[in-house]
Write a protein that holds these residues in place. Structure first.
Motif, PDB file in Angstrom:
ATOM      1  N   ARG A   9      -2.437 103.923  50.732  1.00  0.00           N
ATOM      2  CA  ARG A   9      -2.287 105.413  51.261  1.00  0.00           C
ATOM      3  C   ARG A   9      -3.455 106.210  50.639  1.00  0.00           C
ATOM      4  NH1 ARG A   9       2.483 102.558  49.705  1.00  0.00           N
ATOM      5  NH2 ARG A   9       4.219 103.133  51.200  1.00  0.00           N
ATOM      6  N   ASP A  10      -4.341 105.892  49.549  1.00  0.00           N
ATOM      7  CA  ASP A  10      -5.307 106.797  49.129  1.00  0.00           C
ATOM      8  C   ASP A  10      -6.399 106.192  48.883  1.00  0.00           C
ATOM      9  OD1 ASP A  10      -4.473 105.152  46.987  1.00  0.00           O
ATOM     10  OD2 ASP A  10      -4.127 106.613  45.579  1.00  0.00           O
ATOM     11  N   GLY A  11      -6.669 104.898  49.551  1.00  0.00           N
ATOM     12  CA  GLY A  11      -7.991 104.256  49.071  1.00  0.00           C
ATOM     13  C   GLY A  11      -7.822 102.841  49.742  1.00  0.00           C
ATOM     14  N   LEU A  12      -9.273 102.473  49.972  1.00  0.00           N
ATOM     15  CA  LEU A  12      -9.214 101.019  50.809  1.00  0.00           C
ATOM     16  C   LEU A  12     -10.070 100.217  49.836  1.00  0.00           C
ATOM     17  CD1 LEU A  12     -12.396 100.563  51.808  1.00  0.00           C
ATOM     18  CD2 LEU A  12     -11.467 102.184  53.732  1.00  0.00           C
ATOM     19  N   THR A  13     -10.054  98.838  49.675  1.00  0.00           N
ATOM     20  CA  THR A  13     -10.711  97.950  49.143  1.00  0.00           C
ATOM     21  C   THR A  13     -10.849  96.711  50.264  1.00  0.00           C
ATOM     22  OG1 THR A  13      -9.154  98.268  47.009  1.00  0.00           O
ATOM     23  CG2 THR A  13     -10.774  95.993  47.261  1.00  0.00           C
ATOM     24  N   ALA A  14     -12.046  96.401  50.119  1.00  0.00           N
ATOM     25  CA  ALA A  14     -12.726  95.370  51.068  1.00  0.00           C
ATOM     26  C   ALA A  14     -13.563  94.301  50.487  1.00  0.00           C
ATOM     27  CB  ALA A  14     -13.863  95.905  51.967  1.00  0.00           C
ATOM     28  N   VAL A  70      -1.625  96.202  54.889  1.00  0.00           N
ATOM     29  CA  VAL A  70      -1.267  97.625  54.745  1.00  0.00           C
ATOM     30  C   VAL A  70       0.009  97.735  54.296  1.00  0.00           C
ATOM     31  CG1 VAL A  70      -3.151  98.422  56.593  1.00  0.00           C
ATOM     32  CG2 VAL A  70      -0.471  97.623  57.025  1.00  0.00           C
ATOM     33  N   PRO A  71       0.564  98.818  53.661  1.00  0.00           N
ATOM     34  CA  PRO A  71       1.941  98.899  53.634  1.00  0.00           C
ATOM     35  C   PRO A  71       2.792  98.932  54.865  1.00  0.00           C
ATOM     36  CG  PRO A  71       0.542 100.842  52.784  1.00  0.00           C
ATOM     37  CD  PRO A  71      -0.278 100.081  53.569  1.00  0.00           C
ATOM     38  N   GLY A  72       4.028  98.295  54.697  1.00  0.00           N
ATOM     39  CA  GLY A  72       5.050  98.023  55.699  1.00  0.00           C
ATOM     40  C   GLY A  72       5.916  99.268  55.783  1.00  0.00           C
ATOM     41  N   PRO A  73       6.825  99.319  56.711  1.00  0.00           N
ATOM     42  CA  PRO A  73       6.834  97.872  57.669  1.00  0.00           C
ATOM     43  C   PRO A  73       5.979  97.853  58.766  1.00  0.00           C
ATOM     44  CG  PRO A  73       8.715  99.565  58.087  1.00  0.00           C
ATOM     45  CD  PRO A  73       7.973 100.244  56.813  1.00  0.00           C
ATOM     46  N   LEU A  74       5.887  96.587  59.259  1.00  0.00           N
ATOM     47  CA  LEU A  74       5.168  96.309  60.396  1.00  0.00           C
ATOM     48  C   LEU A  74       5.457  95.060  60.901  1.00  0.00           C
ATOM     49  CD1 LEU A  74       3.029  93.897  59.330  1.00  0.00           C
ATOM     50  CD2 LEU A  74       2.040  95.619  58.177  1.00  0.00           C
ATOM     51  N   ASP A  75       5.019  95.138  62.296  1.00  0.00           N
ATOM     52  CA  ASP A  75       5.155  93.787  63.028  1.00  0.00           C
ATOM     53  C   ASP A  75       4.005  92.900  62.850  1.00  0.00           C
ATOM     54  OD1 ASP A  75       5.303  91.833  64.996  1.00  0.00           O
ATOM     55  OD2 ASP A  75       5.662  93.229  66.811  1.00  0.00           O
ATOM     56  N   HIS A  76       4.092  91.956  62.038  1.00  0.00           N
ATOM     57  CA  HIS A  76       2.942  90.791  61.698  1.00  0.00           C
ATOM     58  C   HIS A  76       2.536  90.164  63.134  1.00  0.00           C
ATOM     59  CE1 HIS A  76       0.582  87.470  60.130  1.00  0.00           C
ATOM     60  NE2 HIS A  76       1.586  86.608  60.515  1.00  0.00           N
ATOM     61  N   ARG A  77       3.469  89.887  63.881  1.00  0.00           N
ATOM     62  CA  ARG A  77       2.943  89.002  65.085  1.00  0.00           C
ATOM     63  C   ARG A  77       2.199  89.838  65.939  1.00  0.00           C
ATOM     64  NH1 ARG A  77       8.486  87.415  64.606  1.00  0.00           N
ATOM     65  NH2 ARG A  77       8.829  85.529  63.589  1.00  0.00           N
ATOM     66  N   THR A 121     -14.969  99.467  47.149  1.00  0.00           N
ATOM     67  CA  THR A 121     -13.852 100.329  47.262  1.00  0.00           C
ATOM     68  C   THR A 121     -14.474 101.501  47.919  1.00  0.00           C
ATOM     69  OG1 THR A 121     -14.098 101.217  45.003  1.00  0.00           O
ATOM     70  CG2 THR A 121     -12.771  99.210  45.530  1.00  0.00           C
ATOM     71  N   ALA A 122     -13.214 102.491  48.505  1.00  0.00           N
ATOM     72  CA  ALA A 122     -13.853 103.713  49.003  1.00  0.00           C
ATOM     73  C   ALA A 122     -12.590 104.658  49.046  1.00  0.00           C
ATOM     74  CB  ALA A 122     -14.487 103.719  50.385  1.00  0.00           C
ATOM     75  N   PRO A 123     -12.436 105.813  49.205  1.00  0.00           N
ATOM     76  CA  PRO A 123     -11.612 106.566  49.249  1.00  0.00           C
ATOM     77  C   PRO A 123     -10.846 106.834  50.484  1.00  0.00           C
ATOM     78  CG  PRO A 123     -13.019 108.135  48.284  1.00  0.00           C
ATOM     79  CD  PRO A 123     -13.661 106.684  48.786  1.00  0.00           C
ATOM     80  N   LEU A 124      -9.405 106.793  50.807  1.00  0.00           N
ATOM     81  CA  LEU A 124      -8.976 106.849  52.025  1.00  0.00           C
ATOM     82  C   LEU A 124      -7.624 107.721  52.236  1.00  0.00           C
ATOM     83  CD1 LEU A 124      -9.063 105.190  54.947  1.00  0.00           C
ATOM     84  CD2 LEU A 124      -7.287 103.963  53.995  1.00  0.00           C
TER      85      LEU A 124
END
Length: 401
Positions: free
Chosen positions: A84-89, A161-168, A103-106
């Protein structure tokens, strides 16, 4: 599919053997494939640059055995955690080792185009990172199949990513606190931007997958992630459990206090709302107690073997969270007259999520898409091992079919 399965069994054993390697005879014994089938598979894998010789090993009779090993830098995957507030690659090689990270802000609440640009930039940066590594051409380099500027073969991007989501379908649903993402086709949009295959899953599922691959034979477990939100990744019956609609693991939204405080999901008295409120007050003991209450419910419902805690909030005081959660679970199991359930914490804060995301791409190559045990635990499933001619890796790209 049969040939791909058998090749994956061989690759999984080669990965497990590490730098010491493993002989063809041992591969045949462990997989149940015929020596002829193993020879054909390994010949193809060597031709593709995925496998190489690792010397010879004395045998009990006859000539010394040739030992083979996996070539870790023959392929890589990008793992991307969008929080919600950052990313990690992270950039991960075939052995599972992290080659590079950033890492970077998001702001997940920003317009989708901005978030997609940030994600694309992170993928590009991590592919370009560590320019001194991976110089040897990997499978698919020079063919437009994801080789980076240094010839490093990148097989795809796993996104957590945070859910919920449709993985397929790779489609986000009403992400807690960010309902504007409902229906957004993240997988397809990022694939167009990066030119790479993309797999999308919940952050907790990605972390649980990574844990399952590192701790073979660990039994059923729940990974509970406490960071900007609270969720669970469930490893049940020897594989990652996503549920019929891939929505399992919304652990944070079980109600534990009727008419309690409102949660970002729209409900009241959710474990997540109560836990995060305690965190905001600086009351770690209460946050751990609330988390333990939810965890004890899970233990009683699913009869799991262990509970693993993770996430940046847990990482800030892991001993306190483990102690608090264990106390609640122990009290519940004593009442039920059952054995205690181990509770521990994984190191690294949010990084295990990004590493697990990379395994969304790599694990299928080794026949472990849902973390199920590899060849050493399940063996060959067909009755025609000699028919396998090593077509398990597609077109020299290193992708599992």
């Amino acid at each position: 599919m049969l040939r791909g399965h058998n090749a994956a069994l061989v690759l999984d054993l080669l990965r497990s053997a590490g730098g010491d390697g493993i002989s063809r005879i041992e591969l045949a014994e462990r997989t149940g494939l015929t020596p002829q089938a193993v020879s054909k598979i390994t010949a193809r894998l060597r031709a593709e640059g995925l496998v190489t010789g690792a010397g010879r090993r004395a045998s009990t009779g006859g000539k010394p055995r040739t030992v083979l090993r996996l070539v870790p830098d023959a392929g890589h995957a990008v793992g991307l955690h969008l929080d919600r507030d950052g990313l990690t690659a992270v950039l991960v090689d075939l052995s599972g080792a992290v080659v590079a990270s950033r890492t970077a802000p998001l702001d997940l609440g920003a317009p989708a185009a901005e978030v997609l640009t940030a994600a694309t930039d992170a993928v590009t940066a991590i592919r370009d990172a560590d320019a001194g590594a991976g110089q040897r051409p990997g499978p698919g380099s020079g063919t437009g199949d994801g080789g980076g500027p240094e010839g490093r073969a990148v097989l795809g991007v796993g996104v957590a990513v945070p859910g919920p989501l449709d993985h397929r379908g790779g489609v986000l649903r009403r992400v807690t606190g960010f309902p504007q993402w409902d229906g957004y086709p993240l997988r397809d949009a990022l694939a167009v931007r990066t030119g790479l295959p993309v797999v999308v899953d919940k952050d907790t599922n990605a972390a649980a997958l990574g844990l399952a691959l590192r701790t073979a034979g660990g039994g059923d477990f729940a990974y509970l992630h406490l960071g900007t939100g609270l969720g669970a990744g469930l490893f049940l019956g020897g594989e990652l459990h996503r549920g019929a609609r891939t929505g399992a693991g919304e652990f944070g939204h079980q109600t534990v206090r009727l008419d309690g405080p409102e949660c970002g999901c729209g409900g009241r008295g959710c474990v997540e709302a109560l836990c995060l409120a305690a965190v905001a007050r600086g009351d770690v003991a209460e946050a751990a107690r609330v988390l333990g209450t939810g965890a004890a419910n899970l233990v009683g419902l699913l009869d799991i073997d262990r509970v693993v805690l993770g996430g940046r909030t847990v990482a800030a005081d892991p001993d306190a969270y483990v102690r608090g959660v264990r106390a609640v679970i122990d009290e519940r199991t004593r009442r039920g007259g059952i054995a205690p359930v181990p509770v521990d914490a994984v190191e690294g804060g949010d990084r295990p999520v990004a590493e697990g995301a990379a395994q969304l791409i790599l694990a299928p190559l080794f026949g472990r898409a849902d973390g199920a045990e590899g060849a050493g635990g399940r063996g060959r499933t067909d009755g025609a091992g000699a028919a396998d001619d090593a077509e398990g890796v597609d077109g020299g790209t290193g992708r599992a079919r």
